[in-house]
Enzyme design. Structure first.
Site, PDB file in Angstrom:
ATOM      1  N   TYR A   1      -2.422  -1.482  10.906  1.00  0.00           N
ATOM      2  CA  TYR A   1      -2.640  -2.027   9.552  1.00  0.00           C
ATOM      3  C   TYR A   1      -1.476  -1.657   8.637  1.00  0.00           C
ATOM      4  CZ  TYR A   1      -4.059  -2.110   4.688  1.00  0.00           C
ATOM      5  OH  TYR A   1      -4.056  -2.314   3.331  1.00  0.00           O
TER       6      TYR A   1
ATOM      7  N   SER B   1       0.827  -1.204   0.000  1.00  0.00           N
ATOM      8  CA  SER B   1       0.000   0.000   0.000  1.00  0.00           C
ATOM      9  C   SER B   1       0.860   1.252   0.000  1.00  0.00           C
ATOM     10  CB  SER B   1      -0.866  -0.046   1.263  1.00  0.00           C
ATOM     11  OG  SER B   1      -1.392   1.213   1.528  1.00  0.00           O
TER      12      SER B   1
ATOM     13  N   LYS C   1       1.818  -3.952   6.647  1.00  0.00           N
ATOM     14  CA  LYS C   1       2.316  -3.928   5.256  1.00  0.00           C
ATOM     15  C   LYS C   1       3.835  -3.726   5.250  1.00  0.00           C
ATOM     16  CE  LYS C   1      -1.575  -4.670   3.290  1.00  0.00           C
ATOM     17  NZ  LYS C   1      -1.816  -6.032   2.789  1.00  0.00           N
TER      18      LYS C   1
HETATM   19  P1  NAD Z   1     -11.008  -7.527   1.000  1.00  0.00           P
HETATM   20  O1  NAD Z   1     -11.262  -7.518   2.456  1.00  0.00           O
HETATM   21  O2  NAD Z   1     -12.160  -7.261   0.088  1.00  0.00           O
HETATM   22  O3  NAD Z   1     -10.338  -8.910   0.556  1.00  0.00           O
HETATM   23  C1  NAD Z   1      -9.476  -9.622   1.397  1.00  0.00           C
HETATM   24  C2  NAD Z   1      -9.943 -11.066   1.396  1.00  0.00           C
HETATM   25  O4  NAD Z   1      -9.051 -11.814   2.230  1.00  0.00           O
HETATM   26  C3  NAD Z   1     -11.345 -11.252   1.960  1.00  0.00           C
HETATM   27  O5  NAD Z   1     -12.112 -11.993   1.035  1.00  0.00           O
HETATM   28  C4  NAD Z   1     -11.137 -12.023   3.267  1.00  0.00           C
HETATM   29  O6  NAD Z   1     -12.200 -12.900   3.522  1.00  0.00           O
HETATM   30  C5  NAD Z   1      -9.816 -12.731   2.996  1.00  0.00           C
HETATM   31  N1  NAD Z   1      -9.044 -13.056   4.196  1.00  0.00           N
HETATM   32  C6  NAD Z   1      -8.661 -12.226   5.206  1.00  0.00           C
HETATM   33  N2  NAD Z   1      -7.957 -12.895   6.125  1.00  0.00           N
HETATM   34  C7  NAD Z   1      -7.863 -14.187   5.695  1.00  0.00           C
HETATM   35  C8  NAD Z   1      -7.274 -15.364   6.219  1.00  0.00           C
HETATM   36  N3  NAD Z   1      -6.657 -15.381   7.405  1.00  0.00           N
HETATM   37  N4  NAD Z   1      -7.398 -16.506   5.514  1.00  0.00           N
HETATM   38  C9  NAD Z   1      -8.044 -16.523   4.320  1.00  0.00           C
HETATM   39  N5  NAD Z   1      -8.630 -15.452   3.785  1.00  0.00           N
HETATM   40  C10 NAD Z   1      -8.555 -14.286   4.465  1.00  0.00           C
HETATM   41  O7  NAD Z   1      -9.826  -6.487   0.731  1.00  0.00           O
HETATM   42  P2  NAD Z   1      -9.315  -5.853  -0.640  1.00  0.00           P
HETATM   43  O8  NAD Z   1      -9.740  -4.433  -0.687  1.00  0.00           O
HETATM   44  O9  NAD Z   1      -9.633  -6.742  -1.763  1.00  0.00           O
HETATM   45  O10 NAD Z   1      -7.748  -5.850  -0.356  1.00  0.00           O
HETATM   46  C11 NAD Z   1      -6.919  -6.908  -0.798  1.00  0.00           C
HETATM   47  C12 NAD Z   1      -5.502  -6.631  -0.331  1.00  0.00           C
HETATM   48  O11 NAD Z   1      -5.071  -5.375  -0.843  1.00  0.00           O
HETATM   49  C13 NAD Z   1      -5.342  -6.555   1.184  1.00  0.00           C
HETATM   50  O12 NAD Z   1      -4.106  -7.129   1.515  1.00  0.00           O
HETATM   51  C14 NAD Z   1      -5.320  -5.065   1.447  1.00  0.00           C
HETATM   52  O13 NAD Z   1      -4.607  -4.763   2.614  1.00  0.00           O
HETATM   53  C15 NAD Z   1      -4.586  -4.568   0.217  1.00  0.00           C
HETATM   54  N6  NAD Z   1      -4.854  -3.156  -0.106  1.00  0.00           N
HETATM   55  C16 NAD Z   1      -6.136  -2.759  -0.331  1.00  0.00           C
HETATM   56  C17 NAD Z   1      -6.398  -1.425  -0.650  1.00  0.00           C
HETATM   57  C18 NAD Z   1      -7.822  -0.954  -0.898  1.00  0.00           C
HETATM   58  O14 NAD Z   1      -8.028   0.250  -1.016  1.00  0.00           O
HETATM   59  N7  NAD Z   1      -8.812  -1.834  -1.008  1.00  0.00           N
HETATM   60  C19 NAD Z   1      -5.353  -0.510  -0.730  1.00  0.00           C
HETATM   61  C20 NAD Z   1      -4.043  -0.953  -0.491  1.00  0.00           C
HETATM   62  C21 NAD Z   1      -3.806  -2.300  -0.187  1.00  0.00           C
END
Ligand code: NAD
Length: 343
Positions: free
Chosen positions: A153, A128, A157
């Site tokens: 959080y 991120s 990362k």
């Molecule tokens: P999201 O919550 O929609 O998807 C994450 C998925 O991981 C979910 O389906 C959840 O059920 C699953 N999950 C969480 N812990 C788990 C575990 N222990 N075992 C198995 N599954 C598990 O989030 P997203 O927005 O799709 O983000 C995906 C990644 O991108 C994350 O790592 C997040 O930190 C990173 N990220 C997201 C953003 C954003 O703006 N959405 C920005 C920067 C980084």
């Protein structure tokens, strides 16, 4: 013939589901691991409807070492891993840091241990732009210094990147950390999109939820920033563009175009949009009126953040293509479909 078998952890989540679609469209075979802690199993049906291919799905908690080991023992033919699975709510991580450190770090450790054990090499990690904090200059390139994380959080990362780096030094693992700016919008089919199970904190879902009536009013956090209209500036880009970047990162590693064992790449549109610009575009494109009000600044918010994504273009051949109009249009269409489906 398949271009390879890719494990997508968190593949039923927001970015993961869009990436599974793009991987399948590009000719990859996909296997998903998700524990559905922040997503639903019906996402698999939606992906299947879009691509006409049903991805393999395993409901596994990546913190459960035994289940993860069993999975890898039975699936030795994985050509690449995209690791999305993590908790991501910044505010919740401040209130419950251990929940975040445990889930986000232990799940990564289990993936890395199995990659080493089975000599798997290609890892794409979801990082991120929060690693840069309040930058000294914009646009932010990968050379910008990493600053102390503002939240547990964000810290997960930073620590994850360090753990991955140390692993690439002593094993066959090669990794690309993609540092996302602000992905928004939903798939053109309107079958997958963001599903904030908790109260969202980022602009786009708050905006769509206010417009649909789930939230009463949108508070703009600060209008006295040193920006043209006084509101904070972020780099929004479409989630489908982000998904395509993951496909390109996988082929980048498969084709061994990565010169370094661990590569960091910023992903954003390279455009900064202010909160007011996004609101105005949302109202104009969707022909709606939003109930919003100027409020005080929010602690921890930075003034202006947008990416220098030239490394993504050079290394991956990737550039964000979709416009702000497409972001606000698809985000609003998706929110309306959630209402129709009572989600
Ligand atoms: P999201 O919550 O929609 O998807 C994450 C998925 O991981 C979910 O389906 C959840 O059920 C699953 N999950 C969480 N812990 C788990 C575990 N222990 N075992 C198995 N599954 C598990 O989030 P997203 O927005 O799709 O983000 C995906 C990644 O991108 C994350 O790592 C997040 O930190 C990173 N990220 C997201 C953003 C954003 O703006 N959405 C920005 C920067 C980084």
């Amino acid at each position: 013939m398949s271009k390879g078998r890719i494990l997508v952890t968190g593949g039923t989540g927001y970015i993961g589901s869009h990436t599974v679609v793009e991987l399948q469209n590009a000719g990859y075979e996909v296997v998903i691991i998700d524990n559905l802690s922040n997503s639903y199993s019906w996402i698999i049906d939606s992906i299947t409807k879009i691509t006409k291919i049903k991805p393999e799905f395993h409901e596994i908690d990546l913190c459960n070492g035994k289940d993860v080991n069993d999975f890898f023992n039975k699936n030795k033919d994985i050509d690449g891993i995209i690791h999305f699975a993590a908790f991501k709510a910044v505010g919740e991580s401040v209130e419950n840091p251990n929940k975040y450190y445990y889930n986000n770090l232990v799940s990564l450790m289990h993936i890395l241990q199995n990659m080493q054990k089975h000599k798997l090499s290609n890892l794409v990690f979801s990082s991120s732009c929060t690693v840069y904090g309040e930058p000294e200059k914009v646009p932010i390139s990968e050379e910008a210094p990493i600053v102390k994380a503002e939240s547990p959080y964000g810290n997960t990362k930073q620590i994850s990147e360090e753990i991955i780096f140390d692993n690439t030094k002593i094993s066959e693992i090669s990794a690309v950390a993609l540092r996302y700016f602000n992905p928004v919008g939903a798939h053109e089919s309107n079958l997958i999109g963001e599903l904030p199970l908790n109260k969202p904190q980022s602009l786009m879902p708050v905006l769509t939820q206010t417009c649909i009536g789930k939230q009463e009013k949108l508070f703009v956090h600060g209008n006295d920033y040193p920006t043209p209209d006084g509101t904070a500036i972020r780099d929004y880009f479409h989630v489908s563009d982000l998904a395509i970047a993951h496909v390109k990162a996988i082929s980048y590693m498969q084709e061994k175009r990565n010169k370094d064992k661990f590569t960091f790449i910023n992903l954003g549109s390279e455009k900064g949009y202010s909160v007011l610009e996004v609101i105005e575009e949302f109202e104009k494109i969707n022909n709606v009126k939003l109930n919003y009000e100027m409020g005080p600044r929010r602690a921890g918010d930075v003034i202006r953040v947008y990416a220098d994504s030239s490394k993504a273009l050079k290394e991956l051949g990737w550039k964000a293509e979709k416009s702000l109009s497409e972001m606000v249009r698809t985000a609003w269409k998706w929110e309306q479909s959630l209402k129709d489906n009572k989600i």
